[in-house]
Scaffold this motif. Structure first.
Motif, mmCIF file in Angstrom:
data_model
loop_
_atom_site.group_PDB
_atom_site.id
_atom_site.type_symbol
_atom_site.label_atom_id
_atom_site.label_comp_id
_atom_site.label_asym_id
_atom_site.label_seq_id
_atom_site.Cartn_x
_atom_site.Cartn_y
_atom_site.Cartn_z
ATOM 1 N N VAL A 48 8.754 -5.413 3.723
ATOM 2 C CA VAL A 48 7.975 -6.315 4.586
ATOM 3 C C VAL A 48 6.486 -5.967 4.555
ATOM 4 O O VAL A 48 5.644 -6.862 4.659
ATOM 5 C CB VAL A 48 8.519 -6.388 6.035
ATOM 6 C CG1 VAL A 48 9.901 -7.031 6.060
ATOM 7 C CG2 VAL A 48 8.530 -5.047 6.713
ATOM 8 N N ALA A 49 6.154 -4.697 4.380
ATOM 9 C CA ALA A 49 4.738 -4.324 4.257
ATOM 10 C C ALA A 49 4.147 -4.936 2.983
ATOM 11 O O ALA A 49 3.024 -5.447 2.988
ATOM 12 C CB ALA A 49 4.570 -2.808 4.258
ATOM 13 N N PRO A 89 2.664 -3.155 -5.647
ATOM 14 C CA PRO A 89 4.076 -2.950 -5.346
ATOM 15 C C PRO A 89 4.530 -1.489 -5.408
ATOM 16 O O PRO A 89 5.719 -1.207 -5.250
ATOM 17 C CB PRO A 89 4.780 -3.774 -6.421
ATOM 18 C CG PRO A 89 3.862 -3.670 -7.596
ATOM 19 C CD PRO A 89 2.463 -3.686 -6.995
ATOM 20 N N ALA A 90 3.614 -0.550 -5.603
ATOM 21 C CA ALA A 90 4.004 0.854 -5.807
ATOM 22 C C ALA A 90 4.847 1.399 -4.661
ATOM 23 O O ALA A 90 5.858 2.074 -4.895
ATOM 24 C CB ALA A 90 2.771 1.722 -6.030
ATOM 25 N N ALA A 91 4.463 1.129 -3.421
ATOM 26 C CA ALA A 91 5.221 1.657 -2.278
ATOM 27 C C ALA A 91 6.606 1.021 -2.199
ATOM 28 O O ALA A 91 7.591 1.700 -1.883
ATOM 29 C CB ALA A 91 4.450 1.439 -0.981
ATOM 30 N N ALA A 92 6.704 -0.264 -2.512
ATOM 31 C CA ALA A 92 8.010 -0.921 -2.520
ATOM 32 C C ALA A 92 8.898 -0.322 -3.616
ATOM 33 O O ALA A 92 10.075 -0.040 -3.389
ATOM 34 C CB ALA A 92 7.843 -2.427 -2.717
ATOM 35 N N ARG A 93 8.315 -0.107 -4.777
ATOM 36 C CA ARG A 93 9.065 0.499 -5.881
ATOM 37 C C ARG A 93 9.506 1.917 -5.503
ATOM 38 O O ARG A 93 10.653 2.300 -5.727
ATOM 39 C CB ARG A 93 8.214 0.512 -7.149
ATOM 40 C CG ARG A 93 8.987 0.918 -8.383
ATOM 41 C CD ARG A 93 8.161 0.809 -9.659
ATOM 42 N NE ARG A 93 7.903 -0.589 -10.007
ATOM 43 C CZ ARG A 93 6.686 -1.132 -10.038
ATOM 44 N NH1 ARG A 93 5.608 -0.422 -9.772
ATOM 45 N NH2 ARG A 93 6.536 -2.399 -10.377
ATOM 46 N N ALA A 94 8.611 2.687 -4.907
ATOM 47 C CA ALA A 94 8.943 4.059 -4.501
ATOM 48 C C ALA A 94 10.036 4.094 -3.437
ATOM 49 O O ALA A 94 10.805 5.055 -3.363
ATOM 50 C CB ALA A 94 7.690 4.768 -3.996
ATOM 51 N N ALA A 95 10.126 3.033 -2.641
ATOM 52 C CA ALA A 95 11.158 2.967 -1.591
ATOM 53 C C ALA A 95 12.515 2.561 -2.151
ATOM 54 O O ALA A 95 13.512 2.575 -1.426
ATOM 55 C CB ALA A 95 10.724 1.994 -0.503
ATOM 56 N N GLY A 96 12.556 2.186 -3.429
ATOM 57 C CA GLY A 96 13.836 1.878 -4.047
ATOM 58 C C GLY A 96 14.038 0.423 -4.444
ATOM 59 O O GLY A 96 15.118 0.058 -4.909
ATOM 60 N N TRP A 97 13.018 -0.416 -4.290
ATOM 61 C CA TRP A 97 13.139 -1.808 -4.711
ATOM 62 C C TRP A 97 12.870 -1.888 -6.216
ATOM 63 O O TRP A 97 11.917 -1.313 -6.713
ATOM 64 C CB TRP A 97 12.163 -2.697 -3.934
ATOM 65 C CG TRP A 97 12.466 -2.721 -2.465
ATOM 66 C CD1 TRP A 97 11.763 -2.088 -1.490
ATOM 67 C CD2 TRP A 97 13.540 -3.381 -1.818
ATOM 68 N NE1 TRP A 97 12.341 -2.319 -0.261
ATOM 69 C CE2 TRP A 97 13.439 -3.108 -0.433
ATOM 70 C CE3 TRP A 97 14.597 -4.176 -2.268
ATOM 71 C CZ2 TRP A 97 14.345 -3.607 0.498
ATOM 72 C CZ3 TRP A 97 15.505 -4.676 -1.326
ATOM 73 C CH2 TRP A 97 15.369 -4.393 0.036
ATOM 74 N N SER A 98 13.727 -2.604 -6.930
ATOM 75 C CA SER A 98 13.591 -2.749 -8.380
ATOM 76 C C SER A 98 12.507 -3.788 -8.703
ATOM 77 O O SER A 98 12.074 -4.549 -7.828
ATOM 78 C CB SER A 98 14.920 -3.213 -8.984
ATOM 79 O OG SER A 98 15.200 -4.552 -8.562
#
Length: 165
Positions: free
Chosen positions: A108-109, A123-132
């Motif tokens: 959501v961020a 998208p780095a933080a989303a990717r680091a959180a586990g989103w492909s």
């Protein structure tokens, strides 16, 4: 100025057979068959995607709140609770672009940053959180879809036919 909702249309009749009711937003979109078809097509495609329904509802709430679309916030408060099982606290957090769950918070961020920056988001933080990468693209597409609905409802003056958020 309000865009008048369409009452009689074969596409709306078909939707009425499949849905409990045809929301006012779709009736406004029916003024342009191309817009209605585009919305329905992308919406159907994204439902077949890899994002969980609760994530999609959180993103819709985030984008709707960021864009100040009361219609969409009301619609996704309802569907977020009824269809995706979000709690009142999760709905409120999503409106603020947050979540207690770290992975959901990253989604959501990212969606909020995309909305507020008009696409200039990392998208780095989303990717680091586990989103492909597939899911990051689906988040981008959901933001685009929600932005379309937000703008249609705001410009169209769509009458809210959802329970108040």
């Amino acid at each position: 100025m309000m865009i008048k909702p369409v009452q009689d249309d074969p596409k709306l009749d078909d939707l009425a057979k499949r849905l409990p009711r045809v929301p006012n937003m779709l009736r406004v979109m029916a003024n342009s068959p191309a817009v209605l078809d585009g919305y329905l097509g992308l919406s159907r495609s994204l439902k077949k995607g890899t994002l969980p329904a609760a994530t999609s509802e959180r993103i819709a709430l985030t984008v709707g709140a960021a864009n100040g679309c009361g219609y969409c916030v009301a619609a996704h408060t309802y569907s977020g609770k009824k269809a995706a099982g979000l709690s009142d606290a999760e709905v409120e957090a999503a409106k603020a672009g947050a979540s207690a769950d770290p992975k959901e918070a990253a989604a959501v961020a990212f969606a909020r940053e995309l909305t507020e920056s008009r696409g200039n988001a990392d998208p780095a933080a989303a990717r680091a959180a586990g989103w492909s990468d597939e899911q990051i693209l689906e988040i981008i597409a959901l933001v685009a879809l929600q932005t379309l609905t937000n703008y249609v409802n705001k410009v169209g003056g769509t009458e809210n036919d959802w329970p108040p958020a």
